[in-house]
Design a protein around this motif. Structure first.
Motif, mmCIF file in Angstrom:
data_model
loop_
_atom_site.group_PDB
_atom_site.id
_atom_site.type_symbol
_atom_site.label_atom_id
_atom_site.label_comp_id
_atom_site.label_asym_id
_atom_site.label_seq_id
_atom_site.Cartn_x
_atom_site.Cartn_y
_atom_site.Cartn_z
ATOM 1 N N PHE A 1197 2.339 11.268 8.575
ATOM 2 C CA PHE A 1197 2.612 11.556 7.164
ATOM 3 C C PHE A 1197 2.478 10.281 6.321
ATOM 4 O O PHE A 1197 1.858 10.286 5.248
ATOM 5 C CB PHE A 1197 4.013 12.153 7.043
ATOM 6 N N ILE A 1198 3.021 9.179 6.814
ATOM 7 C CA ILE A 1198 2.932 7.901 6.090
ATOM 8 C C ILE A 1198 1.467 7.481 5.954
ATOM 9 O O ILE A 1198 1.000 7.112 4.870
ATOM 10 C CB ILE A 1198 3.738 6.807 6.815
ATOM 11 N N ASN A 1199 0.736 7.532 7.038
ATOM 12 C CA ASN A 1199 -0.641 7.027 7.045
ATOM 13 C C ASN A 1199 -1.612 7.945 6.304
ATOM 14 O O ASN A 1199 -2.491 7.476 5.580
ATOM 15 C CB ASN A 1199 -1.124 6.828 8.485
ATOM 16 N N ASN A 1200 -1.440 9.251 6.465
ATOM 17 C CA ASN A 1200 -2.426 10.197 5.933
ATOM 18 C C ASN A 1200 -2.116 10.686 4.527
ATOM 19 O O ASN A 1200 -3.021 11.119 3.803
ATOM 20 C CB ASN A 1200 -2.554 11.410 6.862
ATOM 21 N N VAL A 1201 -0.853 10.662 4.151
ATOM 22 C CA VAL A 1201 -0.467 11.193 2.828
ATOM 23 C C VAL A 1201 0.014 10.083 1.901
ATOM 24 O O VAL A 1201 -0.530 9.865 0.818
ATOM 25 C CB VAL A 1201 0.627 12.280 2.968
ATOM 26 N N VAL A 1202 1.031 9.358 2.353
ATOM 27 C CA VAL A 1202 1.687 8.384 1.468
ATOM 28 C C VAL A 1202 0.801 7.172 1.201
ATOM 29 O O VAL A 1202 0.751 6.661 0.081
ATOM 30 C CB VAL A 1202 3.031 7.938 2.085
ATOM 31 N N LYS A 1203 0.111 6.701 2.233
ATOM 32 C CA LYS A 1203 -0.688 5.482 2.087
ATOM 33 C C LYS A 1203 -2.161 5.767 1.800
ATOM 34 O O LYS A 1203 -3.014 4.908 2.023
ATOM 35 C CB LYS A 1203 -0.564 4.613 3.348
ATOM 36 N N SER A 1204 -2.446 6.938 1.314
ATOM 37 C CA SER A 1204 -3.830 7.266 0.991
ATOM 38 C C SER A 1204 -3.889 7.898 -0.392
ATOM 39 O O SER A 1204 -2.898 8.438 -0.893
ATOM 40 C CB SER A 1204 -4.414 8.228 2.032
ATOM 41 N N GLY A 1205 -5.061 7.830 -1.002
ATOM 42 C CA GLY A 1205 -5.263 8.474 -2.301
ATOM 43 C C GLY A 1205 -4.437 7.838 -3.404
ATOM 44 O O GLY A 1205 -4.108 6.643 -3.387
ATOM 45 N N THR A 1206 -4.063 8.663 -4.376
ATOM 46 C CA THR A 1206 -3.348 8.160 -5.551
ATOM 47 C C THR A 1206 -1.915 7.740 -5.229
ATOM 48 O O THR A 1206 -1.318 6.954 -5.954
ATOM 49 C CB THR A 1206 -3.312 9.245 -6.642
ATOM 50 N N LEU A 1207 -1.370 8.286 -4.143
ATOM 51 C CA LEU A 1207 0.026 7.940 -3.802
ATOM 52 C C LEU A 1207 0.159 6.502 -3.318
ATOM 53 O O LEU A 1207 1.232 5.913 -3.421
ATOM 54 C CB LEU A 1207 0.545 8.889 -2.711
ATOM 55 N N ALA A 1208 -0.893 5.947 -2.745
ATOM 56 C CA ALA A 1208 -0.809 4.623 -2.139
ATOM 57 C C ALA A 1208 -0.341 3.576 -3.149
ATOM 58 O O ALA A 1208 0.541 2.758 -2.857
ATOM 59 C CB ALA A 1208 -2.159 4.231 -1.547
ATOM 60 N N GLU A 1209 -0.922 3.623 -4.363
ATOM 61 C CA GLU A 1209 -0.557 2.635 -5.383
ATOM 62 C C GLU A 1209 0.917 2.781 -5.781
ATOM 63 O O GLU A 1209 1.641 1.790 -5.911
ATOM 64 C CB GLU A 1209 -1.462 2.807 -6.599
ATOM 65 N N LYS A 1210 1.361 4.024 -5.954
ATOM 66 C CA LYS A 1210 2.772 4.252 -6.316
ATOM 67 C C LYS A 1210 3.699 3.793 -5.201
ATOM 68 O O LYS A 1210 4.739 3.179 -5.458
ATOM 69 C CB LYS A 1210 3.008 5.744 -6.597
ATOM 70 N N TYR A 1211 3.310 4.093 -3.964
ATOM 71 C CA TYR A 1211 4.153 3.705 -2.827
ATOM 72 C C TYR A 1211 4.236 2.181 -2.708
ATOM 73 O O TYR A 1211 5.318 1.636 -2.463
ATOM 74 C CB TYR A 1211 3.599 4.297 -1.539
ATOM 75 N N ASN A 1212 3.120 1.498 -2.902
ATOM 76 C CA ASN A 1212 3.134 0.038 -2.832
ATOM 77 C C ASN A 1212 4.016 -0.561 -3.911
ATOM 78 O O ASN A 1212 4.721 -1.553 -3.682
ATOM 79 C CB ASN A 1212 1.706 -0.512 -2.950
ATOM 80 N N ALA A 1213 3.991 0.050 -5.106
ATOM 81 C CA ALA A 1213 4.848 -0.438 -6.197
ATOM 82 C C ALA A 1213 6.323 -0.246 -5.848
ATOM 83 O O ALA A 1213 7.158 -1.141 -6.078
ATOM 84 C CB ALA A 1213 4.505 0.301 -7.493
ATOM 85 N N VAL A 1214 6.649 0.914 -5.292
ATOM 86 C CA VAL A 1214 8.039 1.189 -4.889
ATOM 87 C C VAL A 1214 8.476 0.222 -3.792
ATOM 88 O O VAL A 1214 9.590 -0.309 -3.810
ATOM 89 C CB VAL A 1214 8.165 2.654 -4.404
ATOM 90 N N ARG A 1215 7.597 -0.021 -2.846
ATOM 91 C CA ARG A 1215 7.929 -0.928 -1.734
ATOM 92 C C ARG A 1215 8.123 -2.357 -2.234
ATOM 93 O O ARG A 1215 9.038 -3.062 -1.801
ATOM 94 C CB ARG A 1215 6.831 -0.868 -0.670
ATOM 95 N N HIS A 1216 7.270 -2.770 -3.169
ATOM 96 C CA HIS A 1216 7.411 -4.111 -3.746
ATOM 97 C C HIS A 1216 8.736 -4.237 -4.494
ATOM 98 O O HIS A 1216 9.429 -5.253 -4.399
ATOM 99 C CB HIS A 1216 6.240 -4.388 -4.696
ATOM 100 N N GLU A 1217 9.069 -3.189 -5.227
ATOM 101 C CA GLU A 1217 10.351 -3.164 -5.959
ATOM 102 C C GLU A 1217 11.524 -3.301 -4.985
ATOM 103 O O GLU A 1217 12.464 -4.060 -5.219
ATOM 104 C CB GLU A 1217 10.433 -1.846 -6.729
ATOM 105 N N SER A 1218 11.462 -2.580 -3.874
ATOM 106 C CA SER A 1218 12.510 -2.642 -2.865
ATOM 107 C C SER A 1218 12.590 -4.021 -2.228
ATOM 108 O O SER A 1218 13.679 -4.578 -2.040
ATOM 109 C CB SER A 1218 12.259 -1.582 -1.790
#
Length: 1230
Positions: A1197-1218
C-alpha cells in the motif's frame, strides 16, 4: 541505431577470447540499462538467447554479468519472451548440472525481483509456479534443488502472492509436507515460504494450516527437532498474519507453555522456540492474548534466571561495600564459561518475551512492578553479556512505559507506578554500580542507558546515591579503555542528572567530577566534546546556583573558563561544538562574570564575532540573552551598542527563529541596560518593530509589542520612545486590533501596549478616538470589522481608560452612555455596549446614573449582535457592583419573559466572573445564591437548547462558589424524568472541572459516577453530555475518573458505533437529505478517547479499542479526523497493538487517501477532502515509522498507492513536516 549497436556487441560476445566476451557482455549490460533502448522482435530473440548462453559461460565473471543483464532485459522485452526465459531457467534449475543450477537460481531470483506487476507478472507466475511446486514435491529431486526452489518460491510469494490465489491450496499442501523432511535447512525454508504464503491466504486456508501444525504439536511422540520446527512454524504464522492468528491462541498457548516447562534438560532450543512464539503472540495478537498475559509473564520471569549449569546465589553480596577494591569485581571476567552451554539463549528469549509484555500491556504496569521489576533488577548481574543487554532493554521499556502512563499525572501515591519505582531505586543503583565497574564497555554503556531513562522518568530520585554513582562516571571518562560511546553515555547521564537534582547534592563531588569533564572538552571526537560542553553548562549552574550559595566555586572558575575559551576560539571544528561552546560561554559570563572581570573583554568580543557570523549567530543571540538576564549586571559597555545594532538588523531577516530570539534578547538588554543605550538605537529598533506587528504571525507581534512596552517603560527614554512608537508602531497596532485572529497572549500584550502608550505619550483622547474609529470605520480600514475586532477594541479601550485615570474613564463612560441614548448606527452601538461592559468589569460604574436601564433598552434592538453585546455589558457592569445590579438582573428575569435568554447570559457573566475571582466569592450573598438557584433549576427543562446550555454553565460556575449546596442538588437531578434536566446537570458538572485545584474537587469525586454513568442513558442528548463531561475530566483532572474507566470504556466505545435508528431521511421536495443524529455523539466519543489516551493510557486496552477505531476510519469526515489523530498516537504509544492490525487498516486508509470529490463540488468540499487526505497521510506516516516489514499488504500500500502518483508529493510534505517537529523536540530537549 540501438539494434545496430546491439548487433555489433553480439558479434563480439561470440568471440573465443574470454576478455572480449567479458567486455562485450558489459557493453550489452550498459546498453540494456539505457532508457532509450528499444529492440525489434528479432533483436529481442537474439539478445535473450545470447544472455541465456552467457549464463553457461565457463568464466564466473561473465556469467555474473549475464545475470545482471536479465534485470533490465525483462523490462524491455515482451511477455512471451520473458516466459521463455523463465522456462529455460527452470529447466536448468531442475535438470542442469551444479554450476547451471546455481546460476539459474540467481537468475530466476533476479527476474522475479525485476519484472513489473500486472499482466507480465501473471504470465511469469503462471509459468514458474507449477515448475517450482514440482521441484519441491518430486521424490527424486535433490536436496540442493529443493532448497533453491523454496528460496525462489518465497520471493515469488512475497512479491506476487495475491496473484496466486487459485494455487494457494496446492502450494499449502506441498509446503506442509516439507515440514516433515529430515534436513533442518529445508524445513526452515519451508517455514519461510509458508509464512509468506499465510500473509495472503484466506482465513479458511490459514485455519486449516494452523490446525495441521497444531495437531502435529499435540503429538508428543514426534522427534524433538520436528516439535521445534512446528513451534517455529506457529511463530512464523503469527508474525506473518498478526491478529488473524488470534482465534487459535487458546489452543496453542497452553501447548507451548507445556513444552517449555516439560522439555528435557538438554533441549534448551525447544524452550527458546516456545518463548519466541509466545513473544510473537504478545506483540502480534494483543487482543486475543490478553487472557494469557499473566501466565506468559510468569513463564518469562521463571526462565529469565534459567541457568542449570551455573549456581549463583543472587542474594549474596547484596549488602557488600560497593566502594571496595575493584579487583574483586574484575574477577567477573573469569566467571564460569562453557561453549556448549546454550541456556543463555533461553534467558535471552525470556527477556525479549518479557519486554514484549511490558511494551504492549500498559494496563499491567502495577503487576509488572510487583512481579517483574525485582526480577529484572536481580538479573542485571547476568553473566552472558548479550543477555544482560536484553535485560537492560527490558527494564528501559518498563521505565518508558511508566513515563508514558504517568505523563499527565505526576502525583505519587502508594498505588502509583512512580511510587513503586521509587521503592526500587536503591536496589537499582546498588546493582548498576557493580555493572559500572565491569571491564566490558558494552555493559557499562547499557548501565548508563538505564540510569538515563531512570532520571527522565523519576527526577530527583538519585539524591541519596550520588556518592556511589559518580565514581562510575569518573571511571568511564578517565579509563583509557573507554570508547567514545561509553564517554558519550556517561556525559549524557551527567547532563540529565544535574538539572533534575538539587545543586547541593553535587557540591561534595565537583572537584572529582570537573577534571574528567574538562578533559573530555578537549577530546578529538566532536560528539564527546559537544556533550562535555553541555555538561560544563550544567556544572556552572551547579557550582553557583544563586548568589547566596555558600559553596566555594572560585577555584573552578578559571579551569572551566579556560577549557571553554579554547573551544570558542578554535575555528576548525564541528558546528555542534561551536554552538555548544557559545552557549556555554554565555552561561559562564552570566553566572561567573563577576570573577572574570579581566577576561570579559576577550570573551565578549569573541561572542560578538560569533554574533556576526551567519552560521553561529542564532546561538550567539541566545547567549547574549542569558548574559543580559544575569543578576550580576555584567559590564557590557565594550560591545553593547554593536550587539544592539546587530540584533536590530536581524529583525528584518527571513529566519523566524532568529527574529524571535533577537526580540527576546533585545527585550532583556533593554530591561537591564536601557539607560546605557542611545536614542538612535531606540529609533532604529522601533522602525524595525513596526514591520513585525501583523496577524500573519501573532506570536512575533506579541514579542514586538512587549519590546515596545519595555522601551516606553524606560525612565530615560520613555517620552522619546513613546512619541516614536506613536508615530511608527501605532498605525500597525490599530490594524492588528481589527484582526479576527487576534486572541490570547497577543491580545493581552496589545492591551498592555495601549496602557503603556497613554502613560508615556499622554495622548489619551487621540488614542481613544483612533481605537474607536478603527472598529467603526470600514471603508478606510479595508472592509467592515469582524465580531472579534469589536471585542478586541473594547478590551483595549477599557484598559486605556483605566490607565488614563478616573476622570478620563468616567468622561468616556458618560460619552458612551449618551451615544446609546441618542442611538446611531449599529457598529457604534455595538462598540459602546462592549466598551461599557469591559470598563464596568474592571471598575464600579454605580456612580453613572441609569446605566443599567440604558443598556437593557438595547435588548429590544433588531440586531442579534447588539442584543448579545447588551447582555454581555449588563452582566459585566453588574460585576463591578453586585449589591446594586444583581437584584436588578434577577428581577428583570422574573418580569421579562421574552428577554430571559439574554438576561440569563448576563447572569452567566456575573457568576463566571465571581467563580474565577477569589475575592468575588464573598460578594454573592446567601439569599442571592438561593434565588439564582431556584431560577436556574426552573429553566433546566426549557425547550430551547441555548437556554439550557446557559443554565448549565451558570450552575457549573455557581457550584465552584457553593460546592456544598450545588453538588448534591445537581446529583439529585441525574435521576430526573426529564431528559433535558439530566443533560443540563451533566453539562453543569463539566463546567465545574477546571484545570486548577478547587475546593469542589473532593465533592465531585464522591459522586461523579452518578453523572458519567448517564453515558448509557436512553436519550442521545444526555449521552452526548456525559461523553463531553468525561472528556473534560480526562483532560483537566484525570484523577477524578481513573477508577471508573474500566466500567466507562466499554460504554464509551459503544457510542462510537453507527446506530441506524439515529439516521433519518428528510424529504426536501426535489431531493431527499439524510440526517445522522448520532454523528456528533460518535465524533465526541472518539475525541474523548483521544483525550484519555494522553492522560489515562494505563487504563486503555488498545486492542479492544482498535475494533471500534476501524469503523471510525470508514465513517463520516468529522469522525475520521479524530480517528486519524488517535491512530497516530496509538502508533507512538502502543505500537505492538497497532502492528497487529496493520493489514486491516489498509482498506479504510486507502479509501480515504484515494477519495475524489465530484466534478461540481464547491471549494469548501474540495478543501475538506484535502484536509482529510492530509490527516490520513499523517496517520499513515506514523504507521510507516513502526511497521518495518511486518505487513506485506501495508508495505505494498505504501509503495503502490502512497508513494506513487499525486499522493507522493503530499506524503513527502507530511513526512518532512513530521521530521521537522521531531527534530524540534530533540533540540528542545537538548
Amino acid at each position: 541505431m540501438a539494434n545496430l549497436t546491439v548487433g555489433l556487441i553480439l558479434e563480439k560476445i561470440a568471440s573465443k577470447d574470454k576478455d572480449y566476451r567479458y567486455m562485450a557482455t558489459s557493453d550489452l549490460l550498459n546498453e540494456l540499462q539505457k532508457e532509450s533502448f528499444k529492440a525489434d522482435s528479432e533483436t529481442e530473440r537474439k539478445v535473450s538467447q545470447i544472455v541465456l548462453q552467457q549464463l553457461d559461460d565457463a568464466s564466473g565473471d561473465i556469467s555474473g554479468i549475464a545475470v545482471k543483464c536479465l534485470g533490465p532485459l525483462v523490462k524491455k522485452v515482451n511477455e512471451n519472451k520473458i516466459v521463455e526465459i523463465v522456462e529455460s531457467l527452470c529447466t536448468r534449475l531442475l535438470t542442469g548440472k551444479d554450476h547451471q543450477r546455481d546460476i539459474a537460481s540467481i537468475a530466476l531470483k533476479t527476474v522475479v525481483s525485476e519484472i513489473a506487476s500486472g499482466t507480465v507478472a501473471q504470465c511469469v507466475v503462471a509459468a514458474l509456479t507449477p515448475k517450482l511446486i514440482k521441484g519441491i514435491t518430486a521424490t527424486d529431486t535433490s536436496t540442493e534443488v529443493k532448497s533453491e526452489c523454496l528460496d525462489i518460491l518465497c520471493d515469488v510469494l512475497h512479491r506476487f502472492g495475491a496473484l496466486l490465489v487459485p494455487e494457494h491450496e496446492k502450494l499449502l499442501n506441498a509446503l506442509l509436507v516439507q515440514l516433515n523432511l529430515q534436513r533442518a535447512g529445508l524445513r526452515k525454508r519451508a517455514i519461510q515460504c509458508l509464512a509468506t504464503l499465510a500473509a495472503c491466504m484466506s482465513d479458511d486456508l490459514l485455519g486449516r494450516a494452523t490446525v495441521s501444525v497444531v495437531d502435529l504439536l499435540k503429538n508428543k511422540d514426534v522427534k524433538p527437532d520436528m516439535t521445534r520446527t512446528n513451534i517455529q512454524m506457529i511463530c512464523a504464522f503469527c508474525r506473518a498474519v498478526g491478529y488473524r492468528f488470534g482465534p487459535h491462541l487458546n489452543e496453542v498457548v497452553p501447548l507451548l507453555i507445556s513444552y517449555c516447562q516439560n522439555a528435557s534438560e538438554n533441549d534448551d532450543e525447544l524452550r527458546e522456540n516456545s518463548l519466541q512464539a509466545l513473544e510473537s503472540f504478545v506483540l502480534r495478537c494483543p487482543r486475543d492474548v490478553a487472557e494469557h498475559c499473566g501466565t506468559i509473564l510468569d513463564l518469562a520471569l521463571e526462565y529469565l534466571s534459567y541457568d542449570p549449569n551455573f549456581t549463583d546465589d543472587m542474594e549474596e553480596d547484596q549488602d557488600e561495600d560497593m566502594d571496595g577494591e575493584e579487583e574483586d569485581d574484575e574477577e567477573s571476567a573469569d566467571e564460569y564459561s562453557d561453549d556448549e552451554d546454550v541456556s543463555w539463549k533461553v534467558r535471552r528469549a525470556a527477556a525479549k518475551c518479557l519486554s514484549a509484555v511490558i511494551s504492549s500491556r500498559p494496563e499491567m504496569l502495577s503487576t509488572l512492578y510487583s512481579k517483574a521489576c525485582p526480577r529484572l533488577i536481580d538479573r542485571f548481574r547476568e553473566r552472558e553479556e548479550n543477555v544482560k543487554i536484553d535485560v537492560f532493554n527490558a527494564f528501559i521499556d518498563l521505565l518508558r512505559q511508566t513515563g508514558n502512563v504517568t505523563k499527565a499525572s505526576s502525583e505519587i501515591n502508594p498505588s502509583s507506578p512512580l511510587y513503586m519505582l521509587q521503592q526500587e531505586v536503591p536496589k537499582v543503583v546498588r546493582t548498576l554500580n557493580r555493572q559500572l565497574r565491569e571491564k566490558s564497555v558494552k555493559t557499562r554503556v547499557g548501565a548508563f542507558s538505564v540510569l538515563k531513562e531512570l532520571v527522565v522518568v523519576l527526577p530527583n530520585c538519585l539524591s541519596d546515591h550520588m556518592a556511589s554513582l559518580l565514581p562510575g562516571v569518573e571511571k568511564a571518562l578517565n579509563d583509557k579503555s573507554s570508547n567514545s560511546n561509553l564517554k558519550i553515555e556517561a556525559l549524557t547521564f551527567t547532563r540529565l542528572v544535574m538539572p533534575s537534582h538539587s545543586p547541593s547534592v553535587f557540591h561534595p563531588h565537583i572537584q572529582a567530577l570537573s577534571g574528567p569533564v574538562l578533559a573530555a572538552v578537549n577530546e578529538r571526537y566532536y560528539k564527546v566534546t559537544a556533550e562535555a560542553l553541555r555538561v560544563c553548562g550544567e556544572l556552572v549552574k551547579a557550582i553557583r546556583p544563586d548568589q547566596g550559595s555558600t559553596f566555594n566555586f572560585v577555584p573552578y572558575v578559571q579551569p572551566i573558563y579556560g577549557a571553554i575559551l579554547k573551544r570558542l576560539t578554535a575555528q576548525d571544528q564541528d558546528q555542534e561544538v561551536k554552538e555548544c561552546a557559545i552557549f556555554c560561554m554565555g552561561l559562564v559570563v552570566s553566572i561567573l562574570g563577576d570573577k572574570l572581570e579581566r577576561e570579559l573583554p576577550v570573551s565578549l568580543s569573541l561572542l560578538l564575532d560569533r554574533l556576526r557570523n551567519e552560521i553561529t549567530r542564532l546561538t550567539a543571540v541566545k547567549a547574549f540573552a542569558t548574559i543580559a538576564e544575569s543578576p550580576l549586571k555584567i559590564n557590557l559597555n565594550a560591545v553593547l551598542e554593536q550587539v544592539i545594532a546587530e540584533l536590530t538588523t536581524f529583525l528584518r531577516k527571513a529566519n523566524r527563529a532568529l527574529r524571535q530570539a533577537s526580540l527576546g534578547t533585545l527585550n532583556a538588554l533593554l530591561v537591564s541596560y536601557g539607560d546605557k543605550i542611545g536614542n538612535a538605537s531606540y529609533d532604529s529598533i522601533i522602525t524595525e518593530l513596526s514591520a513585525l506587528i501583523s496577524d500573519a504571525d501573532l506570536h512575533m507581534a506579541a514579542l514586538a509589542l512587549e519590546l515596545c512596552c519595555t522601551m516606553m517603560a524606560d525612565k530615560k527614554h520613555h517620552i522619546s520612545a513613546g512619541n516614536a512608537v506613536r508615530e511608527k508602531v501605532l498605525p500597525q497596532a490599530l490594524v492588528l486590533v481589527r484582526s479576527s485572529l487576534l486572541q490570547g497572549q497577543a491580545l493581552q500584550t496589545l492591551q498592555t501596549f495601549f496602557a503603556s502608550l497613554v502613560q508615556s505619550a499622554s495622548t489619551f483622547d487621540m488614542l481613544l478616538e483612533a481605537l474607536l474609529s478603527s472598529a467603526k470605520n470600514s471603508s478606510s480600514m479595508g472592509g467592515p470589522a469582524s465580531k472579534q475586532a469589536f471585542h478586541s477594541v473594547a478590551q483595549c479601550a477599557a484598559v486605556l481608560c483605566l490607565a488614563a485615570g478616573d476622570a478620563k474613564c468616567l468622561s468616556t463612560v458618560a460619552m458612551l452612555v449618551n451615544g446609546l441614548k441618542t442611538g446611531g448606527h449599529d457598529a457604534h452601538q455595538l462598540l459602546s455596549l462592549l466598551c461599557l461592559g469591559e470598563i464596568g468589569r474592571r471598575k464600579d460604574l454605580s456612580s453613572v446614573p441609569d446605566i443599567e436601564s440604558v443598556i437593557i433598552r438595547s435588548f429590544q434592538s433588531p440586531s442579534e449582535e447588539i442584543k448579545s453585546a447588551a447582555s454581555y455589558a449588563l452582566g459585566n457592569v453588574a460585576v463591578g457592583n453586585l449589591s446594586k445590579y444583581l437584584p436588578f438582573i434577577l428581577g428583570q428575569i422574573d418580569r421579562q419573559s421574552k428577554l430571559q435568554y439574554l438576561l440569563l447570559h448576563s447572569l452567566k457573566e456575573v457568576i463566571a466572573r465571581q467563580s474565577s475571582d477569589e475575592a468575588g466569592k464573598i460578594e454573592l450573598q446567601d439569599a442571592d445564591v438561593q434565588k439564582i438557584l431556584s431560577l436556574l433549576f426552573n429553566y433546566c427543562e426549557s425547550e430551547e437548547e441555548g437556554v439550557r446550555n446557559v443554565v448549565a454553565e451558570c450552575l457549573g460556575k455557581l457550584a465552584l462558589i457553593e460546592p456544598e449546596r450545588l453538588v448534591p442538588a445537581l446529583k439529585a437531578r441525574t435521576s430526573s424524568t426529564s431528559a433535558f434536566t439530566r443533560a443540563t446537570v451533566v453539562i453543569a458538572i463539566k463546567y465545574t472541572i477546571v484545570e486548577r485545584p478547587q475546593p469542589i474537587d473532593g465533592h465531585i469525586k464522591l459522586c461523579i459516577s452518578s453523572f458519567l454513568m448517564l453515558i448509557k442513558d436512553g436519550d442521545r442528548h444526555v449521552r452526548r453530555a456525559a461523553v463531553s463531561a468525561l472528556s473534560t475530566a480526562g483532560h483537566n483532572k484525570p484523577s477524578l475518573v481513573k477508577e471508573l474507566l474500566p466500567v466507562l470504556f466499554p460504554l464509551l466505545y459503544e457510542q462510537t458505533v453507527v446506530k441506524k435508528e439515529l439516521i433519518r431521511t428528510v424529504d426536501l421536495g426535489p431531493f431527499k437529505h439524510t440526517v445522522d443524529d448520532g454523528l456528533e455523539l460518535r465524533k465526541g466519543a472518539f475525541e474523548c478517547v483521544d483525550t484519555l489516551l494522553d492522560s489515562c493510557l494505563d487504563q486503555i486496552d488498545p486492542s479492544a479499542f482498535l475494533t471500534y477505531l476501524l469503523s471510525g476510519l470508514s465513517d463520516h469526515y468529522d469522525v475520521k479526523m479524530p480517528c486519524h489523530l488517535i491512530l497516530s498516537k496509538l502508533a507512538e504509544k502502543c505500537p505492538s497493538a497497532v502492528i497487529a492490525v496493520l493489514d486491516v487498516l489498509v482498506e479504510p486508509l486507502e479509501k480515504t487517501v484515494t477519495n475524489k470529490t465530484k466534478p461540481d463540488a464547491v471549494k469548501q468540499e474540495v478543501d475538506r477532502n484535502e484536509d482529510m487526505i492530509r490527516s490520513a497521510l499523517r496517520a499513515i506516516d506514523s504507521l510507516d515509522r513502526i511497521s518495518g516489514e511486518s505487513s506485506p499488504r501495508f508495505r505494498a500500500f505504501i509503495n503502490n498507492v502512497v508513494k506513487s502518483g499525486t499522493l507522493a508529493e503530499k506524503y513527502n510534505a507530511v513526512r518532512h513536516e513530521s521530521d521537522t517537529v521531531v527534530a524540534g523536540d530533540v533540540m528542545d530537549m537538548s
